[in-house]
Design a protein around this motif. Structure first.
Motif, PDB file in Angstrom:
ATOM      1  N   LEU A   8     -32.520 -19.215  70.989  1.00 16.34           N
ATOM      2  CA  LEU A   8     -32.423 -17.926  71.670  1.00 16.34           C
ATOM      3  C   LEU A   8     -33.517 -16.992  71.169  1.00 16.34           C
ATOM      4  O   LEU A   8     -33.796 -16.923  69.975  1.00 16.34           O
ATOM      5  CB  LEU A   8     -31.050 -17.296  71.409  1.00 16.34           C
ATOM      6  CG  LEU A   8     -30.784 -15.944  72.071  1.00 16.34           C
ATOM      7  CD1 LEU A   8     -30.811 -16.078  73.588  1.00 16.34           C
ATOM      8  CD2 LEU A   8     -29.456 -15.367  71.604  1.00 16.34           C
TER       9      LEU A   8
ATOM     10  N   CYS B  11     -29.153 -22.876  72.423  1.00 18.38           N
ATOM     11  CA  CYS B  11     -28.308 -21.910  73.120  1.00 18.38           C
ATOM     12  C   CYS B  11     -27.890 -22.387  74.506  1.00 18.38           C
ATOM     13  O   CYS B  11     -27.293 -21.618  75.268  1.00 18.38           O
ATOM     14  CB  CYS B  11     -29.031 -20.568  73.232  1.00 18.38           C
ATOM     15  SG  CYS B  11     -30.530 -20.600  74.246  1.00 18.38           S
TER      16      CYS B  11
ATOM     17  N   VAL C 193     -28.682 -18.885  79.273  1.00 18.03           N
ATOM     18  CA  VAL C 193     -28.327 -17.907  78.252  1.00 18.03           C
ATOM     19  C   VAL C 193     -27.172 -17.062  78.784  1.00 18.03           C
ATOM     20  O   VAL C 193     -27.315 -16.354  79.778  1.00 18.03           O
ATOM     21  CB  VAL C 193     -29.533 -17.004  77.902  1.00 18.03           C
ATOM     22  CG1 VAL C 193     -29.121 -15.972  76.863  1.00 18.03           C
ATOM     23  CG2 VAL C 193     -30.690 -17.850  77.387  1.00 18.03           C
TER      24      VAL C 193
ATOM     25  N   ARG D  85     -35.098 -18.297  76.377  1.00 18.62           N
ATOM     26  CA  ARG D  85     -35.011 -19.444  75.484  1.00 18.62           C
ATOM     27  C   ARG D  85     -36.395 -19.775  74.940  1.00 18.62           C
ATOM     28  O   ARG D  85     -37.404 -19.630  75.625  1.00 18.62           O
ATOM     29  CB  ARG D  85     -34.439 -20.668  76.201  1.00 18.62           C
ATOM     30  CG  ARG D  85     -33.012 -20.477  76.685  1.00 18.62           C
ATOM     31  CD  ARG D  85     -32.537 -21.645  77.519  1.00 18.62           C
ATOM     32  NE  ARG D  85     -32.292 -22.831  76.719  1.00 18.62           N
ATOM     33  CZ  ARG D  85     -33.008 -23.958  76.785  1.00 18.62           C
ATOM     34  NH1 ARG D  85     -34.039 -24.040  77.616  1.00 18.62           N
ATOM     35  NH2 ARG D  85     -32.710 -25.002  76.038  1.00 18.62           N
TER      36      ARG D  85
END
Length: 368
Positions: A360, A326, A330, A354
């Motif tokens: 994620l 990801c 984030v 994370r």
């Protein structure tokens, strides 16, 4: 490795490989003094094309670098094999790759710049005017770009239809389970109010008959009174079992939500003591899982998503994480904002971070 090989066998990469091999066959007509340079440039283009096909979606910087190097290699190959004139075919392959990986406006601009550089390189290395050949080649590039555009549109429509179908399947599973609960409750009320009432009245009448002097001690009446008492007790147990709140079958709905998608795979784990009877809470969990699956497939390129639901401080704790990537930070888009709003309407919260592998992780909490 298996996934990378499968990517190479998809229609667009396979067509590109065949085109590159055809250009390689034409390179045998290159001047002897230029064959080493032409062969090296063609091999470099082949390596870049294969790398672009197998590199994961999350490695966007590598994809951009490969796409920027490919036209440079084409210009070098064109200069080394100007007499053959087959290198321009690789521009069609590159334009198709650019429209697959880049936004349409960026791909159009990059294609125009690459063709301008290609035209200038041919003009400086040949006696005639290369403009007609470049324009004809741009027509083929436009055709390839249109084909890629419609192929991507069809793929996006297919994915959208699959998501809608999954949503309908999950909602249908919840509605069916909710309807079964309502029917079970209705039967419990009918048994309690009708059959239970009449059995109680019959038992009272049997007791009254047993107290009559003429019938006192009659074995048949005593047996009927005892059996009516046992039947009334059994009926109360049945009513209680029908009224027991077993909760909605959320696991089946979650699996129905993930079934239409080949990837990522959803692994559902629900603690034994968890009971969700409120349809609004069940729908919130479904939408949370749906958004997590969409993000994992579209942005993180994940192959697996894990969802676990258990109880915490009298409420629900929902944890979802994937094995994708990801990014370092984030970023919260509209999907995450929608999750927060849906959970906030139920007095719930959502946390994002994370995992150790870069995937994620979502942690939602809902009150009892």
């Amino acid at each position: 490795m298996r996934q990378a090989f499968a990517n190479l066998l998809r229609p667009l990469p396979l067509a590109g490989l065949l085109t590159i091999l055809t250009v390689g066959y034409a390179m045998r007509f290159t001047a002897p003094g230029q064959r080493l340079l032409a062969g090296s440039a063609l091999c470099a283009f082949l390596v870049l094309f294969v790398l672009l096909s197998v590199v994961p979606e999350r490695m966007r910087r590598v994809q951009h670098a490969v796409l920027l190097l490919m036209p440079v290699v084409i210009v070098v190959l064109s200069a080394a094999s100007a007499r053959v004139g087959a290198a321009q075919v690789l521009m069609v392959v590159w334009v198709a790759c650019a429209f697959t990986s880049w936004p349409r406006a960026l791909a159009i601009g990059a294609g125009l710049l690459a063709n301008l550089a290609f035209y200038l390189a041919l003009r400086s290395g040949s006696e005639g005017d290369p403009l007609p050949m470049v324009l004809i080649n741009m027509g083929f590039q436009a055709l390839a770009a249109i084909c890629v555009h419609y192929a991507r549109a069809a793929e996006e429509s297919r994915d959208a239809l699959a998501r809608v179908n999954a949503d309908l399947l999950a909602t249908r599973a919840l509605l069916a389970d909710s309807a079964r609960d309502a029917e079970r409750l209705r039967l419990a009320r009918e048994l309690h109010d009708v059959a239970g009432h009449k059995l109680t009245a019959m038992r009272l009448n049997l007791r009254a008959l047993a107290s009559e002097p003429a019938l006192a001690g009659h074995p048949g009446i005593a047996l009927a009174e005892r059996l009516s008492g046992e039947l009334l007790g059994d009926l109360r147990q049945v009513v209680q079992s029908l009224r027991d709140d077993r909760g909605l079958d959320l696991a089946t709905a979650l699996r129905a939500l993930a079934a239409p998608f080949p990837r990522p795979l959803l692994d559902v784990g629900i603690a034994p003591g968890v009971r969700i009877a409120d349809p609004a809470v069940a729908e919130a969990v479904l939408r949370l899982a749906q958004e997590a699956l969409t993000n994992a497939a579209r942005h993180a390129n994940a192959d697996h998503v894990w969802l676990h639901i258990d109880e915490e401080n009298g409420g629900l704790r929902i944890e979802i994480h994937d094995d994708g990537w990801c990014g370092e930070r984030v970023r919260e888009g509209n999907g995450i904002a929608g999750m927060r709003e849906r959970l906030a309407a139920l007095s719930g919260t959502l946390e994002l971070d994370r995992t150790a592998s870069g995937g994620l992780r979502l942690l939602a909490r809902l009150p009892a």
